[in-house]
Design a protein around this motif. Structure first.
Motif, PDB file in Angstrom:
ATOM      1  N   LEU A  72       0.825  -1.206   0.000  1.00  0.00           N
ATOM      2  CA  LEU A  72       0.000   0.000   0.000  1.00  0.00           C
ATOM      3  C   LEU A  72       0.858   1.255   0.000  1.00  0.00           C
ATOM      4  O   LEU A  72       0.581   2.208  -0.744  1.00  0.00           O
ATOM      5  CB  LEU A  72      -0.915  -0.015   1.225  1.00  0.00           C
ATOM      6  CG  LEU A  72      -1.856   1.172   1.396  1.00  0.00           C
ATOM      7  CD1 LEU A  72      -2.808   1.285   0.218  1.00  0.00           C
ATOM      8  CD2 LEU A  72      -2.648   1.040   2.699  1.00  0.00           C
ATOM      9  N   ASP A  73       1.903   1.281   0.801  1.00  0.00           N
ATOM     10  CA  ASP A  73       2.784   2.455   0.854  1.00  0.00           C
ATOM     11  C   ASP A  73       3.462   2.707  -0.495  1.00  0.00           C
ATOM     12  O   ASP A  73       3.712   3.864  -0.861  1.00  0.00           O
ATOM     13  CB  ASP A  73       3.845   2.263   1.938  1.00  0.00           C
ATOM     14  CG  ASP A  73       3.258   2.317   3.343  1.00  0.00           C
ATOM     15  OD1 ASP A  73       2.132   2.820   3.495  1.00  0.00           O
ATOM     16  OD2 ASP A  73       3.925   1.840   4.280  1.00  0.00           O
ATOM     17  N   LYS A  74       3.728   1.642  -1.222  1.00  0.00           N
ATOM     18  CA  LYS A  74       4.455   1.775  -2.494  1.00  0.00           C
ATOM     19  C   LYS A  74       3.553   2.180  -3.651  1.00  0.00           C
ATOM     20  O   LYS A  74       3.941   2.966  -4.519  1.00  0.00           O
ATOM     21  CB  LYS A  74       5.166   0.462  -2.811  1.00  0.00           C
ATOM     22  CG  LYS A  74       6.037   0.530  -4.053  1.00  0.00           C
ATOM     23  CD  LYS A  74       6.816  -0.768  -4.247  1.00  0.00           C
ATOM     24  CE  LYS A  74       7.728  -0.698  -5.474  1.00  0.00           C
ATOM     25  NZ  LYS A  74       8.500  -1.962  -5.646  1.00  0.00           N
ATOM     26  N   TYR A  75       2.316   1.658  -3.675  1.00  0.00           N
ATOM     27  CA  TYR A  75       1.471   1.831  -4.865  1.00  0.00           C
ATOM     28  C   TYR A  75       0.200   2.639  -4.611  1.00  0.00           C
ATOM     29  O   TYR A  75      -0.644   2.742  -5.502  1.00  0.00           O
ATOM     30  CB  TYR A  75       1.076   0.454  -5.418  1.00  0.00           C
ATOM     31  CG  TYR A  75       2.239  -0.357  -5.920  1.00  0.00           C
ATOM     32  CD1 TYR A  75       2.843  -0.059  -7.142  1.00  0.00           C
ATOM     33  CD2 TYR A  75       2.740  -1.419  -5.173  1.00  0.00           C
ATOM     34  CE1 TYR A  75       3.915  -0.801  -7.610  1.00  0.00           C
ATOM     35  CE2 TYR A  75       3.818  -2.172  -5.630  1.00  0.00           C
ATOM     36  CZ  TYR A  75       4.395  -1.857  -6.842  1.00  0.00           C
ATOM     37  OH  TYR A  75       5.459  -2.596  -7.294  1.00  0.00           O
ATOM     38  N   ARG A  76       0.060   3.238  -3.460  1.00  0.00           N
ATOM     39  CA  ARG A  76      -1.191   3.940  -3.129  1.00  0.00           C
ATOM     40  C   ARG A  76      -1.568   4.983  -4.175  1.00  0.00           C
ATOM     41  O   ARG A  76      -2.749   5.138  -4.524  1.00  0.00           O
ATOM     42  CB  ARG A  76      -1.063   4.619  -1.759  1.00  0.00           C
ATOM     43  CG  ARG A  76      -2.350   5.283  -1.288  1.00  0.00           C
ATOM     44  CD  ARG A  76      -2.114   6.148  -0.061  1.00  0.00           C
ATOM     45  NE  ARG A  76      -1.800   5.380   1.118  1.00  0.00           N
ATOM     46  CZ  ARG A  76      -2.702   4.991   2.022  1.00  0.00           C
ATOM     47  NH1 ARG A  76      -3.985   5.285   1.848  1.00  0.00           N
ATOM     48  NH2 ARG A  76      -2.321   4.318   3.082  1.00  0.00           N
ATOM     49  N   PHE A  77      -0.594   5.723  -4.687  1.00  0.00           N
ATOM     50  CA  PHE A  77      -0.894   6.810  -5.621  1.00  0.00           C
ATOM     51  C   PHE A  77      -0.389   6.561  -7.039  1.00  0.00           C
ATOM     52  O   PHE A  77      -0.504   7.448  -7.890  1.00  0.00           O
ATOM     53  CB  PHE A  77      -0.291   8.120  -5.099  1.00  0.00           C
ATOM     54  CG  PHE A  77      -0.832   8.535  -3.759  1.00  0.00           C
ATOM     55  CD1 PHE A  77      -2.132   8.999  -3.630  1.00  0.00           C
ATOM     56  CD2 PHE A  77      -0.050   8.438  -2.625  1.00  0.00           C
ATOM     57  CE1 PHE A  77      -2.632   9.368  -2.396  1.00  0.00           C
ATOM     58  CE2 PHE A  77      -0.538   8.809  -1.385  1.00  0.00           C
ATOM     59  CZ  PHE A  77      -1.838   9.279  -1.268  1.00  0.00           C
TER      60      PHE A  77
END
Length: 268
Positions: A72-77
């Protein structure tokens, strides 16, 4: 200590929303499997009316919370399909609390926001006050640009308001408040209790006596009724009613069916 969304989320799983339906199911699943890695189980529900289309949602089921958080931290945006952005967040198991009126008490509204602030900047600015479930930028009915942040823990809302309200950020001084519909969350949390009489025993006795005198037929009237062959008919039964809880269950059936993918699917 305030309320939390954590019981309403399965945080070792991720929910992918707003996947463009122009992307084929095979390409979406292949990309998500690459993104999740070997320890991730990808669930992509297919449209029942068209087996060649997905429904725009997917789930990434990990073995541990640490694996899901790293993803999640890597691909959230940065998650996109056919150059169309998709949303990535922890998977909800109680969509009433995560997205319904109950979620308002976890939200802040950021007004007077500079238009150069995007969603990622909004996330980075308000993350120090607590873990964020989701956030967005939008334009309100008065054509004013604003931000909306949903925290996982309710205590973060008070911290964000106290720490960021009336702060100069970019080219403006922002106004940070709790969501104006937060009261609706409290109303939904209140248990429903049926109305009851709370008068004194003397009052109840006198009122019951009054009702008894009012509804008990006089002997003479009863004798005349029976002598004339007339019989009193019992009142009709009240029509069946549907409770508020049943209506909410019917309205949220689709959401509940979707949520089960994040709950019942075993993780390898």
């Amino acid at each position: 200590m305030g309320d939390s969304l954590r019981p309403a989320l399965k945080m070792q799983n991720l929910h992918v929303r707003d996947i463009t339906r122009d992307a084929s199911p095979a390409s979406v699943k292949a990309y998500l499997e690459q993104l999740g890695g070997a320890g991730c189980k990808v669930v992509l529900p297919i449209d029942h009316n068209n087996s060649d289309k997905h429904i725009g949602h997917a789930f990434l089921n990990f073995n541990t919370f640490q694996e899901s958080k790293k993803c999640l931290d890597k691909y959230r945006f940065s998650l996109k399909f056919k150059n169309q952005p998709a949303k990535l967040m922890y998977a909800p198991i109680d969509k009433h609390k995560a997205f319904g009126p109950k979620s308002y008490k976890f939200q802040i509204i950021v007004k007077n926001l500079s238009e150069e602030v995007d969603v990622e900047m909004l996330y980075d600015f308000f993350s120090p006050y607590g873990e964020i479930f989701q956030c967005k930028t939008d334009i309100d009915d008065f054509q004013q640009y604003y931000g909306q942040v949903t925290y996982i823990d309710q205590d973060s809302v008070a911290m964000a308001v106290a720490g960021a309200d009336k702060t100069r950020w970019q080219s403006s001084v922002i106004e940070v408040t709790q969501h104006h519909k937060a009261y609706m969350a409290e109303e939904h949390d209140m248990p429903h209790t049926p109305a009851s009489n709370t008068g004194s025993s003397d009052h109840l006795a006198s009122s019951s006596g009054s009702r008894s005198n009012a509804h008990t037929p006089q002997r003479g009237a009863l004798g005349s009724a029976s002598s004339s062959g007339q019989q009193q008919q019992p009142p009709p039964p009240p029509p069946p009613s549907v409770s508020m809880h049943q209506r909410q269950q019917q309205q949220q059936q689709h959401s509940d069916d979707l949520s089960e993918y994040a709950v019942s699917t075993p993780t390898p």
